[in-house]
Design a protein around this motif. Structure first.
Motif, mmCIF file in Angstrom:
data_model
loop_
_atom_site.group_PDB
_atom_site.id
_atom_site.type_symbol
_atom_site.label_atom_id
_atom_site.label_comp_id
_atom_site.label_asym_id
_atom_site.label_seq_id
_atom_site.Cartn_x
_atom_site.Cartn_y
_atom_site.Cartn_z
ATOM 1 N N GLY A 81 24.853 0.016 21.224
ATOM 2 C CA GLY A 81 24.667 1.296 21.892
ATOM 3 C C GLY A 81 25.958 2.094 21.937
ATOM 4 N N ASN A 82 25.834 3.343 22.336
ATOM 5 C CA ASN A 82 26.991 4.246 22.354
ATOM 6 C C ASN A 82 27.925 4.035 23.537
ATOM 7 O OD1 ASN A 82 26.017 5.524 20.079
ATOM 8 N ND2 ASN A 82 24.960 7.115 21.227
ATOM 9 N N ASN A 83 27.473 3.342 24.587
ATOM 10 C CA ASN A 83 28.258 3.249 25.822
ATOM 11 C C ASN A 83 28.619 1.822 26.199
ATOM 12 O OD1 ASN A 83 27.911 6.156 26.404
ATOM 13 N ND2 ASN A 83 25.763 5.566 26.572
ATOM 14 N N ARG A 89 25.576 -3.679 27.031
ATOM 15 C CA ARG A 89 25.005 -2.345 26.797
ATOM 16 C C ARG A 89 24.940 -1.598 28.124
ATOM 17 N NH1 ARG A 89 21.760 -5.733 23.298
ATOM 18 N NH2 ARG A 89 21.937 -5.005 21.150
ATOM 19 N N MET A 91 23.695 2.406 29.860
ATOM 20 C CA MET A 91 23.248 3.796 29.809
ATOM 21 C C MET A 91 24.260 4.627 30.588
ATOM 22 S SD MET A 91 19.167 3.477 30.511
ATOM 23 C CE MET A 91 19.187 1.965 31.484
ATOM 24 N N LYS A 92 24.528 5.824 30.091
ATOM 25 C CA LYS A 92 25.486 6.713 30.748
ATOM 26 C C LYS A 92 24.743 7.855 31.410
ATOM 27 C CE LYS A 92 29.529 9.504 30.053
ATOM 28 N NZ LYS A 92 30.341 10.330 29.250
ATOM 29 N N ASP A 147 21.138 6.009 26.642
ATOM 30 C CA ASP A 147 21.944 5.335 25.620
ATOM 31 C C ASP A 147 21.143 5.360 24.326
ATOM 32 O OD1 ASP A 147 24.125 4.003 24.537
ATOM 33 O OD2 ASP A 147 23.409 2.018 25.088
#
Length: 155
Positions: A81-83, A89, A91-92, A147
């Motif tokens: 994931g990006n964050n 992992r 979520m932002k 995310d």
């Protein structure tokens, strides 16, 4: 006079001889390219999470439907994931009120990580399950979290 007839017959015989052609061949070729194609994706959506003194852990399903060329051996990998921080992992927050906050989550797959393609007529569904802990989202500000995880299906 006989000599003339013989000469004429010989000349006609030489003209009537068949002409022989050389044989040749032409190769006809094709190559089936090995590919994997993602048909559809169902996002993992936890919906509205309500905080409380005993906020429950939540699970949410998702899926990726794909197919690979018949006979192609492939592997499926899920990015972090990006964050992510390390292998965790997260979520932002996307709203101004929670843009600096993160919600950790786990992502599991119910399908094997490798396989052999059966062609476009036999798609495979990669089942995914996301999970968050109530204790983690109970500490966050109001707002949406997001995310993006890259799913790679490669030979």
């Amino acid at each position: 006079m006989r000599k003339r007839k013989l000469a004429t017959c010989t000349a006609l015989f030489a003209i009537a001889l068949p002409v022989f052609a050389a044989d040749t061949s032409v190769d006809v070729r094709a190559n089936i390219k090995g590919i994997c194609v993602i048909d559809s994706i169902t996002a993992i959506d936890f919906g509205d999470l309500e905080q409380g003194t005993t906020a429950p852990d939540r699970n949410a399903p998702g899926s990726v439907r794909y197919w690979c060329t018949k006979g192609l051996v492939y592997s499926v990998t899920l990015g972090n994931g990006n964050n992510a921080t390390g292998s965790q992992r997260r979520m932002k927050g996307v709203a101004v009120t929670n843009s600096a906050e993160f919600l950790p989550y786990d992502l599991t797959s119910g399908s094997p990580a490798t396989g052999t393609g059966a062609g476009p007529g036999a798609p495979v569904t990669l089942t995914l399950t996301g999970s968050v802990r109530g204790a983690d989202y109970n500490l966050l500000s109001v707002g949406q979290l997001l995310d993006t995880v890259v799913v790679t299906i490669a030979p």
